[in-house]
Design a protein around this motif. Structure first.
Motif: not given
Length: 216
Positions: A31-33, A183-185, A42-44
């Motif tokens: 969440p948020g990273a 995982p989204r990246y 490294i935040t979104v």
């Protein structure tokens, strides 16, 4: 090709292949990273800010809307490539620190001066780095520091940046830092010290009619 120029390009060119942005729908274990490197997030928001810097620079360089949309389409993997650079920067810096390597401001300026002469001036260099490697003008010196650390590390190891010994040092640093990507990246391949696409069945690609990726 000038040796310094060749070395300066090698790490940035390694991420040049563009790929569609991925957006995740479902539970988020980070969440948020966007990534955690050495226990530091490294935040979104930080990632999106870096991407926005590039998009604004591209928009300023290409005022025609149709041409700008073509640029956006051709750099659709910008978010993931930018995250790769942000993580690799920390990995390489750790590998350099492990061997007592430092880079001074004067060394960065000297390298920049050499490259500017080859590019026909400062604006030419900024435009080339933006177009070819997705590096915003404000981040150019940071990227040159990365290249100089790579040069010095390779020299300290008695090799060059294309050889296994160099990448083994980065792999060791990746292990020490326990790189963990949202995982989204994708995921971080420790052996290659590179971002790779993760096997995430809940992830799907979403793109607007204008070519801008959006989050589901």
């Amino acid at each position: 090709m000038h040796r310094r120029r060749r070395t300066a390009l090698v790490l940035t060119a390694a991420i040049a292949a563009a790929a569609p942005l991925l957006t995740a729908c479902g539970n988020d274990a980070h969440p948020g990273a966007a990534a955690v490197v050495g226990g530091q997030r490294i935040t979104v928001a930080q990632l999106e800010s870096r991407v926005d810097e590039v998009r604004k620079a591209q928009r300023a360089a290409v005022p025609d809307q149709t041409q700008y949309q073509q640029v956006v389409s051709s750099t659709s993997g910008l978010t993931r490539d930018t995250l790769h650079n942000m993580v690799l920067d920390r990995v390489l810096h750790r590998a350099a620190q492990d061997r007592g390597i430092t880079v001074t401001r004067s060394e960065i300026q000297r390298m920049r001066g050499d490259l500017e002469r080859q590019a026909g001036g400062g604006k030419g260099l900024e435009a080339a780095w933006l177009q070819k490697y997705g590096i915003a003008p404000a981040r150019l010196d940071d990227n040159l520091r990365l290249q100089l650390e790579a040069q010095k590390l390779a020299s300290r190891l008695g090799t060059d940046t294309s050889q296994p010994a160099f990448w083994k040092a980065l792999s060791k640093a990746s292990e020490e830092l326990h790189v963990d990507l949202n995982p989204r990246y994708g995921a971080w391949d420790v052996q290659k010290s590179s971002r790779v696409d993760a096997d995430t069945p809940w992830v799907r690609e979403v793109t607007t009619a204008g070519g801008e990726p959006v989050t589901a």
